[in-house]
Design a protein around this motif. Sequence first.
Motif, short mmCIF file in Angstrom:
data_model
loop_
_atom_site.label_atom_id
_atom_site.label_comp_id
_atom_site.label_asym_id
_atom_site.label_seq_id
_atom_site.Cartn_x
_atom_site.Cartn_y
_atom_site.Cartn_z
N ALA A 91 0.51 -0.88 -0.05
CA ALA A 91 -0.16 0.13 0.08
C ALA A 91 0.85 1.32 -0.02
O ALA A 91 0.89 1.50 -0.51
N SER A 92 1.63 1.43 0.86
CA SER A 92 2.64 2.56 0.85
C SER A 92 3.59 2.75 -0.29
O SER A 92 3.75 3.49 -0.83
N ALA A 93 4.08 1.55 -1.30
CA ALA A 93 4.54 1.28 -2.55
C ALA A 93 3.97 2.00 -3.78
O ALA A 93 3.44 2.61 -4.53
N TYR A 94 2.54 2.11 -3.86
CA TYR A 94 1.73 1.85 -4.27
C TYR A 94 1.30 3.73 -4.19
O TYR A 94 1.36 4.29 -5.09
N PHE A 95 1.13 3.96 -3.08
CA PHE A 95 0.75 5.96 -2.59
C PHE A 95 2.08 6.31 -2.86
O PHE A 95 2.13 7.51 -3.23
N ASP A 96 2.96 5.19 -3.44
CA ASP A 96 4.11 6.49 -3.39
C ASP A 96 4.25 6.54 -5.01
O ASP A 96 4.79 7.69 -5.62
N ALA A 97 3.79 5.64 -5.35
CA ALA A 97 3.72 5.38 -7.31
C ALA A 97 2.91 6.65 -7.63
O ALA A 97 3.25 7.21 -8.75
N MET A 98 1.96 6.86 -7.18
CA MET A 98 0.85 7.36 -7.52
C MET A 98 1.81 8.89 -7.27
O MET A 98 0.33 10.10 -7.78
N MET A 99 2.12 9.28 -6.50
CA MET A 99 3.14 9.92 -6.45
C MET A 99 3.72 11.01 -7.68
O MET A 99 3.96 12.28 -8.35
N ALA A 100 3.91 10.37 -8.30
CA ALA A 100 4.34 10.42 -10.06
C ALA A 100 3.64 11.87 -10.47
O ALA A 100 2.21 11.38 -10.54
N GLU A 101 4.07 12.69 -10.67
CA GLU A 101 3.31 14.06 -11.62
C GLU A 101 2.36 13.75 -12.45
O GLU A 101 2.61 12.81 -13.27
N GLY A 102 1.00 13.99 -12.64
CA GLY A 102 -0.23 13.23 -13.43
C GLY A 102 -0.68 12.23 -13.21
O GLY A 102 -1.53 11.93 -13.76
N ARG A 103 0.06 11.56 -12.58
CA ARG A 103 -0.62 9.91 -12.44
C ARG A 103 -2.24 9.35 -11.86
O ARG A 103 -2.60 9.00 -12.63
N THR A 104 -2.17 10.09 -10.90
CA THR A 104 -3.72 9.95 -10.24
C THR A 104 -4.01 10.35 -11.23
O THR A 104 -5.73 9.78 -10.93
N ARG A 105 -3.98 11.76 -11.52
CA ARG A 105 -5.42 12.69 -12.72
C ARG A 105 -5.09 11.13 -13.63
O ARG A 105 -6.83 10.81 -14.82
N LEU A 106 -4.55 10.67 -14.61
CA LEU A 106 -4.82 10.05 -15.79
C LEU A 106 -4.73 8.54 -15.28
O LEU A 106 -5.98 7.91 -16.12
N LEU A 107 -4.84 7.69 -14.31
CA LEU A 107 -5.22 6.09 -14.13
C LEU A 107 -7.14 6.62 -13.57
O LEU A 107 -7.48 5.69 -13.83
N LEU A 108 -7.12 7.16 -12.64
CA LEU A 108 -7.78 7.56 -12.10
C LEU A 108 -9.30 8.39 -11.88
O LEU A 108 -10.03 8.37 -11.61
N ILE A 109 -8.47 9.08 -12.96
CA ILE A 109 -9.75 10.28 -13.27
C ILE A 109 -9.84 10.52 -14.60
O ILE A 109 -11.14 10.03 -15.09
#
Length: 191
Positions: A91-109
Motif C-alpha cells: 500500500a505504501s509503495a502504491y501511494f509512492d508510485a501514485m505521487m508521480a506527477e499527473g499519474r493520479t489524474r491519468l489513471l483515476l480520473i
Amino acid sequence: MSRSNRDRTEQTRQALIDAGRRLFVEKGYAETATPEIAAAAGVTRGALYHHFEDKKALFRAIVEGEARAVAEAIEACPAPDAPRDALIAGASAYFDAMMAEGRTRLLLIEAPAVLGLPAMQAIDADNAETSLRAGLAAMFPRAGATLEPLTLLLSAAFDRAALAIEAGAERRSYEQAITILLDSLADRLRR
C-alpha cells in the motif's frame, strides 16, 4: 527491419507517448488535439497515426504504461514475510508510485472516463491488482469466493485514498486506515 529503423520507430513511438502524457496531464484528454501531440513530439500527424490508430489508442498506451509503472513499483518494494505486513508495504509503495506527477489524474480520473470501466478493470487486473489479489490470498487463505470482490473493493479504497492524498489529505491517516481495515478483516475471517 534493420536495427536503426527499429530504433527510430521506437524513438518516434516513445516521443509520441511522452508528448501525449505531458499534454494529457496538463490539459486533459478532451482538450488535447492530435496536431498538438504530433507537434510536441516533433513528428507529423501521419507518424502519430502510423503508430496509433487514434488519440484514444495513444491514451490507452500511456495509461497501460502508467499502470505497469505502478505495478513494478509495488513489486520492487521489499516485502516482509508476514502477508499483513507485505500488504501494508505494498500500500505504501502504491501511494509512492501514485505521487508521480499527473499519474493520479491519468489513471483515476481521465482513464475511466475515456476508456470506460471495463477497460480500466482489465488494465488494473493485469497490473497492481494482481499483487493485491496475491497478498490478500496469502493473508486470507479461507476467503474463497469472496477473494475477487474483496480485491476489487480494497483496490477501490486504495484509489480513493490516492485521490485524497493528492488533494492534500494526510497520507499517514490513510495508511493507518488501511491497516485498521486489514486487521478488521483478519479478525472477521478468523471467526
